[in-house]
Write an enzyme that holds these catalytic residues in place. Structure first.
Site, PDB file in Angstrom:
ATOM      1  N   SER A 255       0.834  -1.205   0.000  1.00  0.00           N
ATOM      2  CA  SER A 255       0.000   0.000   0.000  1.00  0.00           C
ATOM      3  C   SER A 255       0.869   1.255   0.000  1.00  0.00           C
ATOM      4  O   SER A 255       2.054   1.197  -0.346  1.00  0.00           O
ATOM      5  CB  SER A 255      -0.942  -0.020   1.214  1.00  0.00           C
ATOM      6  OG  SER A 255      -1.907   1.012   1.125  1.00  0.00           O
ATOM      7  N   ASN A 256       0.313   2.386   0.383  1.00  0.00           N
ATOM      8  CA  ASN A 256       1.089   3.636   0.465  1.00  0.00           C
ATOM      9  C   ASN A 256       0.558   4.471   1.625  1.00  0.00           C
ATOM     10  O   ASN A 256      -0.343   4.045   2.342  1.00  0.00           O
ATOM     11  CB  ASN A 256       1.021   4.393  -0.864  1.00  0.00           C
ATOM     12  CG  ASN A 256      -0.404   4.710  -1.240  1.00  0.00           C
ATOM     13  OD1 ASN A 256      -1.086   5.474  -0.562  1.00  0.00           O
ATOM     14  ND2 ASN A 256      -0.880   4.101  -2.320  1.00  0.00           N
TER      15      ASN A 256
END
Ligand code: PMT
Length: 402
Positions: free
Chosen positions: A208-209
């Site tokens: 993810s981020n």
């Protein structure tokens, strides 16, 4: 503050009528002048005296009366008001409003009013979900009437689901937004994406981020305040969208793509603030990947580029993308503007202090197809959202003008 604003508060016969007292207090605290109109049903739950005492004005109840003030009330009250708020609104009043019935003071006032109208419904779960009620809500929304709520929660019947009156402060926020924001997106359907996507690797891990969703949610709220119907497609965040925004919660890029494409036919403006993961693990392992102590190579494949696909299916829509960059910001943003067929791109240097992921503020530069480059100062995400929408409105006006 709502200083000097004339608000008509219509109260109808719901068990939530008592909450209208708190609503009135909050309005008065913000220096609004409030005239309360009660239906017959509302008076079964609470007395006019309570509202009259707090508002320091007579409460209007009757259409047919010898009292001059009340007799012309539906005309004079409608003319002098800045906003009509109906809270709580029953299924019955929604039916009357949607069908143009005028059998009491509030329904007459509704028809006579040429001001923004906000409705906060409250009723039992099955009543709210009934196709007739939903049809009435859609009819009223299509006529530009704003709905706040209902909230999901425990209802007076003991059932759990949508039907509770929206939180008082949410109703107030909606009113403040209307009375202090320009209403230049009325009739528009704004589709916003926000937050990160999470691409699972195994049942406990994902790629993810750092996106918190704050930028996208700020755009959704600003568009709502400016009168648009807003659809939000949100990756996993800890934020709560306003209840009048239609929200689809998704996890992966593929799910975000599906949700966006589902809403595409309805959307007139699309703003993609989401930080979509560009890659996902080739396969999702059925059980937790075990630690071996050896180096591990993850095989990743690209996710679908949703914005690029939207650029190909754009038709007459306004399409706005973001570009989160760490180097050659303007150059990379310009490439995205043309490659993804955008109307403009919001270049976001995420390396700068107070800018980008999870911060309350953002530092962006807007680039359009005509080669204009507008560098904005460090602003709150709410202000950035309004600046983006100002550009959208300018583009709409330009298109209308020729
Ligand atoms: O959420 P916050 O914590 O408030 O942070 C805000 C933000 C930094 C996430 C936001 O301001 C921002 O810059 N969003 C875009 C992030 C991003 O993914 O940028 P990108 O340059 O990788 O992508 C370019 C555009 O293509 C974006 O509009 C993105 O939504 C879209 N995209 C990207 C990849 C993909 N597979 N599909 C897409 O649609």
């Amino acid at each position: 503050m709502l200083t000097g604003k004339e608000i008509v508060l219509g109260v109808t016969g719901s068990i939530a009528a008592y909450k209208a007292v708190e609503l009135l207090r909050e309005l008065i605290k913000r220096e609004a002048s409030v005239t309360v109109v009660m239906t017959e049903g509302a008076r079964q739950f609470i007395t006019p005296l309570t509202f009259a005492t707090l508002s320091k004005r007579p409460v209007l109840t009757d259409l047919f009366t010898l009292d001059y003030h009340s007799r012309i009330a539906h005309l004079s009250t409608a003319e002098g008001a800045d906003l009509l708020l109906v809270a709580p609104a029953t299924a019955n009043i929604l039916g009357k409003f949607a069908n143009g019935l005028a059998d009491d003071l509030l329904t007459n006032l509704f028809l006579a009013a040429h001001v923004p109208i906000v409705i906060a419904p409250a009723m039992d779960l099955h009543m709210w979900q009934h196709p007739a009620v939903q049809e009435n809500v859609r009819t009223l929304q299509a006529r530009g009437i704003r709905f706040v709520g209902p909230e999901i929660g425990e209802l007076a019947s003991g059932l759990y689901g949508p039907g509770r009156l929206a939180e008082i402060l949410e109703i107030i926020r909606a009113i403040e937004a209307i009375l202090v924001s320009p209403q230049d997106l009325v009739g528009m359907v704004v589709l916003v994406t926000a937050g990160p996507t999470q691409e699972p690797l195994d049942p406990v891990r994902y790629v993810s981020n750092r996106s918190s969703g704050k930028m996208g949610y700020a755009i959704a709220e600003a568009a709502l305040a400016r009168g648009a119907k807003v659809i939000l497609v949100s990756g996993p965040t800890s934020l709560k969208p306003p209840s009048s925004v239609e929200t689809s919660f998704v996890q992966t890029a593929e799910e975000m793509r599906e949700a966006v494409l589902k809403h595409l036919p309805e959307a007139t403006i699309i703003i993609k603030a989401a930080a979509v993961a560009d890659y996902r693990p080739v396969r999702v392992l059925p059980s937790k990947l075990k630690k071996t102590g050896e180096p591990l190579t993850l095989e990743l494949i690209p996710t679908p580029d949703i914005l690029e696909e939207l650029g190909k299916k754009k038709e007459g829509r306004i399409l706005v993308g973001f570009a989160a960059e760490t180097e050659n910001v303007i150059e990379h943003a310009r490439e995205k503007l043309s490659k993804k067929n955008l109307d403009f791109v919001v270049a976001n240097d995420v390396t700068k202090e107070g800018s980008g992921f999870a911060s309350e503020t953002n530092l962006v530069t807007i680039l359009d197809r005509e080669g204009h480059v507008e560098e904005l100062p460090l602003l709150s995400k709410k202000e950035v959202a309004h600046r983006i929408l100002d550009r959208v409105v300018a583009l709409l006006q330009k298109r209308r003008g020729g």
